[in-house]
Design an enzyme around this catalytic site. Structure first.
Site, PDB file in Angstrom:
ATOM      1  CG  ASP A  26      -0.540  70.031 -39.872  1.00  0.00           C
ATOM      2  OD1 ASP A  26      -0.127  69.327 -40.824  1.00  0.00           O
ATOM      3  OD2 ASP A  26      -1.602  70.124 -39.508  1.00  0.00           O
ATOM      4  CG  ASP A  28      -5.103  70.898 -44.537  1.00  0.00           C
ATOM      5  OD1 ASP A  28      -5.809  71.944 -44.873  1.00  0.00           O
ATOM      6  OD2 ASP A  28      -4.769  70.170 -45.026  1.00  0.00           O
ATOM      7  CG  ASP A 226      -4.496  70.650 -36.364  1.00  0.00           C
ATOM      8  OD1 ASP A 226      -3.393  70.061 -36.927  1.00  0.00           O
ATOM      9  OD2 ASP A 226      -5.635  70.212 -36.607  1.00  0.00           O
TER      10      ASP A 226
END
Length: 349
Positions: A26, A28, A226
């Site tokens: 990922d 961001d 995250d």
């Protein structure tokens, strides 16, 4: 990874960048936040690539094109080409192209990433609900400057019965100043106005995982993210392993309350966790032990004990891993509701 309920984080004697052939990362909250590289990301990714691990950047953010994302990563010191970037815009464009004929016109509520992805699939982006021969509506993150009037255009077209697609439904997105509303918040605006439901392509749903595997050819992928409800759930749905890093939106309390589909295979502070093995969490009496820490699910709270004089010299991440085992084992297929505040405070998490 099977779909059986995970009751503790896994260990790995081998470093993760040698145990898996491809990292599905990922962006961001993992590689950057607000456009700036997260601490240790550049060095960790360079080290992983140096031993032959393939890096692929998999993002639910549909705003930018793969070329723009690759250029940004390269500027940060992470050499990247467009083919290494997979976006939810690409996943939703493929989904639409499988429903509509080539040349179909699609109303775009979002940024350039959606337009490029639609053209790649032989579809024609449109700007107004009043355009003739509209066949569908697609909505993706358009950045903080997206005008409110764009949501009205989507609502007008959907109210006429056009199918509605969304790149993703992440309610929030990390930024340099904190957590900001994501595409999911914008989708809610249109849902309230129309009463309709979009067909969604992005993580954690299968269209995004399929797009990723088609574009990377990964054989032993490791999802690195995250977010529990997108990255980790997407790995669960795809039956692949995952590494949660604590540099984005997920904190220790949320991790301990995770339901089975949101429980990662591994947990670490940041992307340095890709370069190491992972410690085993083992049963220890009535609780679970990792490193110097032992966690127990008590009557009303999660309890944490440290070896020796309890001076806090043990790795806090080991304490969190032990707490995960205690919480997830107590919860089974549900969610752990035990108070974890005191235990997490001991770890500084």
């Amino acid at each position: 990874m099977s779909r059986q309920s995970r009751t503790r984080p896994s260990g790995s004697e081998r470093s993760l960048h040698r145990a898996y052939d491809t990292a599905l990362l990922d962006l961001d909250g993992v590689v950057y936040a607000g456009g700036l590289a997260i601490a240790h990301a550049v060095e960790s990714l360079g080290a992983a690539r140096a031993v032959g691990m393939h890096l692929a950047y998999v993002t639910n953010n549909a705003l930018r094109t793969p070329d723009a994302v690759a250029e940004h990563l390269t500027e940060l010191g992470i050499p990247t080409v467009a083919d290494e970037v997979i976006t939810s815009a690409q996943a939703v464009a493929r989904l639409i192209s499988e429903r509509l004929p080539a040349g179909a016109k699609v109303l775009v509520i979002g940024g350039e990433g959606l337009r490029v992805a639609l053209r790649e699939r032989g579809l024609v982006p449109a700007d107004s609900a009043d355009e003739a021969d509209l066949a569908a509506v697609v909505q993706g993150y358009g950045g903080p400057e997206l005008p409110w009037s764009r949501f009205a255009e989507a609502s007008y077209a959907i109210a006429r019965g056009l199918p509605w697609f969304a790149s993703n439904t992440d309610l929030t997105i990390p930024s340099a100043r904190g957590i900001a509303p994501g595409n999911g918040a914008a989708v809610e605006v249109v849902r309230i106005a129309t009463g309709a439901e979009p067909e969604v392509a992005g993580k954690p749903l299968p269209p995004m995982h399929r797009e990723t595997i088609l574009r990377t050819g990964a054989q032993r992928p490791l999802v690195v993210g995250d977010r529990l409800d997108t990255d980790i759930e997407g790995a669960f749905n795809g039956e692949v392993d995952s590494l949660l890093v604590l540099t984005g939106v997920t904190d220790g309390a949320q991790l301990l309350r995770a339901e089975p589909r949101h429980r990662p295979t591994y947990v670490d502070r940041d992307l340095r966790g890709m370069l190491t093995g992972q410690p085993e969490v083992v049963a220890a009496g009535e609780g679970f032990r990792c490193g110097a820490w032992t966690a127990v699910a008590g009557d009303g709270a999660l309890e944490l004990r440290e070896d020796g004089d309890g001076a806090g010299e043990g790795d806090p991440l080991d304490g969190l891993r032990a707490l995960c085992a205690a919480a997830w084992s107590r919860a089974g297929d549900g969610t752990c509701e035990l108070d974890a505040d005191k235990a997490l405070a001991r770890l500084g998490l």
